[in-house]
Design a protein around this motif. Sequence first.
Motif, PDB file in Angstrom:
ATOM      1  N   VAL A  36       0.838  -1.200   0.000  1.00 39.69           N
ATOM      2  CA  VAL A  36       0.000   0.000   0.000  1.00 39.69           C
ATOM      3  C   VAL A  36       0.873   1.251   0.000  1.00 39.69           C
ATOM      4  O   VAL A  36       0.640   2.194  -0.762  1.00 39.69           O
ATOM      5  CB  VAL A  36      -0.942   0.009   1.228  1.00 39.69           C
ATOM      6  CG1 VAL A  36      -1.625   1.354   1.359  1.00 39.69           C
ATOM      7  CG2 VAL A  36      -1.991  -1.078   1.091  1.00 39.69           C
ATOM      8  N   GLY A  37       1.905   1.268   0.865  1.00 38.49           N
ATOM      9  CA  GLY A  37       2.792   2.424   0.929  1.00 38.49           C
ATOM     10  C   GLY A  37       3.516   2.674  -0.386  1.00 38.49           C
ATOM     11  O   GLY A  37       3.645   3.821  -0.836  1.00 38.49           O
ATOM     12  N   THR A  38       3.962   1.585  -1.027  1.00 34.06           N
ATOM     13  CA  THR A  38       4.626   1.705  -2.324  1.00 34.06           C
ATOM     14  C   THR A  38       3.687   2.319  -3.355  1.00 34.06           C
ATOM     15  O   THR A  38       4.076   3.203  -4.131  1.00 34.06           O
ATOM     16  CB  THR A  38       5.086   0.320  -2.808  1.00 34.06           C
ATOM     17  OG1 THR A  38       6.001  -0.235  -1.855  1.00 34.06           O
ATOM     18  CG2 THR A  38       5.771   0.409  -4.164  1.00 34.06           C
ATOM     19  N   SER A  39       2.440   1.871  -3.361  1.00 36.03           N
ATOM     20  CA  SER A  39       1.467   2.355  -4.345  1.00 36.03           C
ATOM     21  C   SER A  39       1.085   3.806  -4.089  1.00 36.03           C
ATOM     22  O   SER A  39       0.900   4.583  -5.037  1.00 36.03           O
ATOM     23  CB  SER A  39       0.221   1.470  -4.316  1.00 36.03           C
ATOM     24  OG  SER A  39       0.571   0.125  -4.528  1.00 36.03           O
ATOM     25  N   ILE A  40       0.956   4.175  -2.824  1.00 36.42           N
ATOM     26  CA  ILE A  40       0.653   5.578  -2.501  1.00 36.42           C
ATOM     27  C   ILE A  40       1.797   6.475  -2.981  1.00 36.42           C
ATOM     28  O   ILE A  40       1.565   7.532  -3.585  1.00 36.42           O
ATOM     29  CB  ILE A  40       0.424   5.754  -0.988  1.00 36.42           C
ATOM     30  CG1 ILE A  40      -0.892   5.081  -0.575  1.00 36.42           C
ATOM     31  CG2 ILE A  40       0.403   7.227  -0.604  1.00 36.42           C
ATOM     32  CD1 ILE A  40      -1.148   5.074   0.913  1.00 36.42           C
ATOM     33  N   GLY A  41       3.031   6.056  -2.718  1.00 36.19           N
ATOM     34  CA  GLY A  41       4.175   6.830  -3.191  1.00 36.19           C
ATOM     35  C   GLY A  41       4.198   6.957  -4.705  1.00 36.19           C
ATOM     36  O   GLY A  41       4.445   8.041  -5.250  1.00 36.19           O
TER      37      GLY A  41
ATOM     38  N   PHE B  70       8.858  -7.893  -7.698  1.00 36.31           N
ATOM     39  CA  PHE B  70      10.260  -8.103  -8.040  1.00 36.31           C
ATOM     40  C   PHE B  70      11.246  -7.271  -7.215  1.00 36.31           C
ATOM     41  O   PHE B  70      12.449  -7.388  -7.409  1.00 36.31           O
ATOM     42  CB  PHE B  70      10.470  -7.821  -9.531  1.00 36.31           C
ATOM     43  CG  PHE B  70       9.675  -8.732 -10.419  1.00 36.31           C
ATOM     44  CD1 PHE B  70       9.951 -10.092 -10.463  1.00 36.31           C
ATOM     45  CD2 PHE B  70       8.631  -8.235 -11.182  1.00 36.31           C
ATOM     46  CE1 PHE B  70       9.210 -10.943 -11.269  1.00 36.31           C
ATOM     47  CE2 PHE B  70       7.879  -9.080 -11.997  1.00 36.31           C
ATOM     48  CZ  PHE B  70       8.173 -10.441 -12.035  1.00 36.31           C
ATOM     49  N   VAL B  71      10.742  -6.426  -6.300  1.00 41.70           N
ATOM     50  CA  VAL B  71      11.626  -5.659  -5.427  1.00 41.70           C
ATOM     51  C   VAL B  71      11.306  -5.952  -3.951  1.00 41.70           C
ATOM     52  O   VAL B  71      12.185  -6.383  -3.190  1.00 41.70           O
ATOM     53  CB  VAL B  71      11.512  -4.139  -5.696  1.00 41.70           C
ATOM     54  CG1 VAL B  71      12.421  -3.368  -4.730  1.00 41.70           C
ATOM     55  CG2 VAL B  71      11.893  -3.819  -7.134  1.00 41.70           C
ATOM     56  N   VAL B  72      10.048  -5.729  -3.554  1.00 40.83           N
ATOM     57  CA  VAL B  72       9.671  -5.891  -2.142  1.00 40.83           C
ATOM     58  C   VAL B  72       9.798  -7.346  -1.691  1.00 40.83           C
ATOM     59  O   VAL B  72      10.472  -7.647  -0.697  1.00 40.83           O
ATOM     60  CB  VAL B  72       8.229  -5.380  -1.906  1.00 40.83           C
ATOM     61  CG1 VAL B  72       7.792  -5.691  -0.470  1.00 40.83           C
ATOM     62  CG2 VAL B  72       8.153  -3.877  -2.166  1.00 40.83           C
ATOM     63  N   TYR B  73       9.157  -8.256  -2.418  1.00 42.16           N
ATOM     64  CA  TYR B  73       9.198  -9.664  -2.014  1.00 42.16           C
ATOM     65  C   TYR B  73      10.619 -10.238  -1.999  1.00 42.16           C
ATOM     66  O   TYR B  73      11.000 -10.912  -1.033  1.00 42.16           O
ATOM     67  CB  TYR B  73       8.303 -10.499  -2.928  1.00 42.16           C
ATOM     68  CG  TYR B  73       6.818 -10.292  -2.722  1.00 42.16           C
ATOM     69  CD1 TYR B  73       6.332  -9.610  -1.612  1.00 42.16           C
ATOM     70  CD2 TYR B  73       5.891 -10.784  -3.631  1.00 42.16           C
ATOM     71  CE1 TYR B  73       4.986  -9.415  -1.423  1.00 42.16           C
ATOM     72  CE2 TYR B  73       4.534 -10.606  -3.451  1.00 42.16           C
ATOM     73  CZ  TYR B  73       4.084  -9.919  -2.344  1.00 42.16           C
ATOM     74  OH  TYR B  73       2.728  -9.737  -2.169  1.00 42.16           O
TER      75      TYR B  73
END
Length: 283
Positions: A49-54, A187-190
Amino acid sequence: FVQLLKLAVPPLVFTAIVASIVQLQHLKNAARLAAATLGWFAVSGLIAVGTSIGLGLLTDPGEGVSLDVAGAQAPKKQGGWTDFLVGIVPTNPLEAFVEGNVLQIVFLAVVVGFAAMRLGAKAEPFLAVNAALLEITQKALWWVIRLAPIGTLGLIGAAVAQYGWDLLAPLATFTIDVYVGCAIVMFVVYPLLLLVFGRLNPMRFFAGAWPAIQLAFVPRSSVGTMPLTQRVAIERLGVPREYASFAIPFGATSKMDGCAAVSPALAAIFVAQIFGVPLSIGD
């Protein structure tokens, strides 16, 4: 196509979660594993969620989009956290299935699953029916998923015919954002979580999990891919069968970072910008 998908979701979510909860009785340290699983669901979902908001604040997907919002009306009331929590508990269990309220169905399934687990042998007939219904629903859903390319083509074609490219073109930024957000999470967070906390080589994980990822990309269905996901996790990644039988059905039906984290976060920003509602980081 859409109606068939909606038809399959309520029984699939209920039976899969009941089956996954019951599998806890076969696990050592079941309470610790269940708590850790749900904890990681929450952490990775929050990061998504934080990634998408950014991403949404950087790209402004609704900026400059001109849509006719004259017929839109403000909601009569706005709910708070207490309304959200109360809303999870259905006043009528049948109504939850009729309306397809997934959160309420999840709540019912968790309660029924734990009750059946505590009953032990007395609940075996019910659990046998639940397992059979899960298999039947998965088989029927797979028939529907095989129509996914045709169904998706029809949905896109109908949207283009009804609204025209001039109206759909401004949605390009939002659409690209969704794909980019999912790619960052995948491909980055996981991989970072796998490497830092799981001590697992991300390349080894993707090599083992790729058949399920590849299949899921086409129909966009976690629940439809669930049988293959479970087989891949056990046979290619070495996940114990007992734990996989708990975590995968629960995750596939209630923990989806694409449609439940990336898309809603970006959609909130997109809609707010169309209506001229300023959103800060705090909002």
